[in-house]
Design an enzyme around this catalytic site. Structure first.
Site, PDB file in Angstrom:
ATOM      1  N   LYS A 178      -5.898   2.288   0.556  1.00 12.91           N
ATOM      2  CA  LYS A 178      -5.423   1.192   1.344  1.00 12.91           C
ATOM      3  C   LYS A 178      -6.393   0.363   1.993  1.00 12.91           C
ATOM      4  CE  LYS A 178      -0.996   1.744   1.165  1.00 12.91           C
ATOM      5  NZ  LYS A 178       0.132   0.697   0.666  1.00 12.91           N
ATOM      6  N   TYR A 180      -5.484   7.819  -0.286  1.00 14.93           N
ATOM      7  CA  TYR A 180      -4.468   6.977   0.184  1.00 14.93           C
ATOM      8  C   TYR A 180      -5.369   6.063   1.408  1.00 14.93           C
ATOM      9  CZ  TYR A 180      -0.278   5.347   2.644  1.00 14.93           C
ATOM     10  OH  TYR A 180       0.831   4.633   3.344  1.00 14.93           O
ATOM     11  N   THR A 215      -2.719   2.696  -7.620  1.00  9.67           N
ATOM     12  CA  THR A 215      -1.760   1.846  -7.127  1.00  9.67           C
ATOM     13  C   THR A 215      -2.158   1.006  -5.952  1.00  9.67           C
ATOM     14  OG1 THR A 215      -0.226   3.640  -7.859  1.00  9.67           O
ATOM     15  CG2 THR A 215       0.552   2.263  -6.356  1.00  9.67           C
TER      16      THR A 215
END
Ligand code: UDP
Length: 320
Positions: free
Chosen positions: A154, A150, A97
């Site tokens: 990022k 994560y 994502t």
């Protein structure tokens, strides 16, 4: 509609999420036409109940990992599970994502007049050896740990957007968002503020991980949204900017404050510390202050009071 009355359009990805939905409300209040996109992985449509009644809001069920066939001159990319419990439950989805989401935005925005305000995170600093954290700090991240999906996702999105900026002039603006809390956080979000409030309101023990000596700096969501809006209004932004509230608290202090403000009979229960949990975190916000006078207005006590009120109402709606 004549050109003179043309409304600016903003696309918000992750619109049904906690921060995304507050951003949607604020953009509508500012007079934008808003397209909100979400795949409801962790978002909840009830967060958009108010926006849904506004004729200038349009919801689009979609996944940022898929090619985008929408275009907006202003995009806020807030799509990604952000709580450790959720982002670790499907690490593949979390990493893709972040990375594919950024890639799709680059593909959409390349060569067009488009500003992308991207939600990055204080997690890019990992378990920081520099305190407080300025944007110039490169971080201390375990690339193969449980938080890596994560943190590294990022970080990679930042890389991609920075390269697109350098090579193609893409107007990508990176927000490094520190812990944010407020009304609409999901009860099962798993983060410390929501866990403690739910536990306190139910007079259940507050679950402190470790001894509670680790620190976080908590920013009320309205202050964060104000910062994001100010970034979007800048002529330009080079390099990332920290957004958060520099007030720093230990987790034990937070627990005591939540118990006090709820008037709860809860006790404290210590649980094992999760892997790679940062020991300290506080934003250095001098860059945001210098660039756009960023100054969080709502301190932890006032913000928690508003949040507790919201949780109380929602919990009572749920009771039989
Ligand atoms: N934490 C805790 N009890 C909880 C949830 C979290 O003590 O029920 C701790 C967690 O170990 C971390 C801090 O609170 O040190 C903040 O955790 P959170 O998941 O809210 O966000 P993070 O900043 O770690 O992404």
């Amino acid at each position: 509609m004549g050109l003179g009355t043309h409304k600016r359009t903003a696309l918000v990805t992750g619109a049904a999420g906690f921060v995304g939905s507050h951003l949607v409300d604020r953009l509508l209040a500012e007079g934008f036409e808003v397209v909100g996109m979400d795949n409801l992985m962790t978002g909840d449509l009830t967060n958009l109940a108010g926006a849904g009644r506004d004729p200038h809001f349009h919801f689009h069920m979609g996944d940022v990992r898929e090619p985008l066939n929408a275009y907006a001159e202003l995009v806020f990319n807030f799509a990604c599970p952000a709580s450790p419990v959720h982002y670790q439950s499907d690490p593949y989805a979390t990493l893709t994502t972040s990375v594919l989401g950024a890639l799709r935005l680059v593909e959409m925005a390349r060569g067009r007049r488009c500003t992308v305000v991207h939600a990055s995170t204080s997690e890019v600093y990992g378990d920081p050896n520099v305190h407080p954290q300025p944007e110039s700090y490169w971080g201390n991240v375990n690339p193969i740990g449980e938080r890596a999906c994560y943190d590294e996702g990022k970080r990679c999105a930042e890389t991609l957007l920075s390269d697109a900026r350098r090579d193609w002039g893409l107007d990508a603006r990176l927000l490094r968002i520190f812990n944010t809390y407020g009304p609409r956080m999901a009860f099962n979000d798993g983060r410390v503020v929501s866990n403690f409030i739910v536990q306190a309101l139910q007079n259940k023990p507050l679950t402190i991980f470790g001894e509670g000596a680790q620190t976080r700096s908590f920013c009320f969501v309205d202050d964060l949204v104000e910062g994001a809006l100010r970034v979007s209004r800048l002529e330009k932004l080079d390099g990332p900017v920290n957004l958060g509230n520099p007030g720093e608290f230990t987790i034990a202090e937070l627990a005591a404050l939540v118990i006090e403000l709820t008037g709860s009979k809860s006790t404290i229960e210590n649980h094992p510390m999760p892997a790679d949990d940062p020991r300290q975190r506080r934003p250095d916000i001098s860059r945001a202050q210098a660039l756009f006078d960023f100054e969080p207005k709502i301190d932890l006590r006032a913000g928690l009071q508003k949040t507790i009120e919201d949780f109380r109402e929602r919990l009572s709606d749920r009771s039989p």
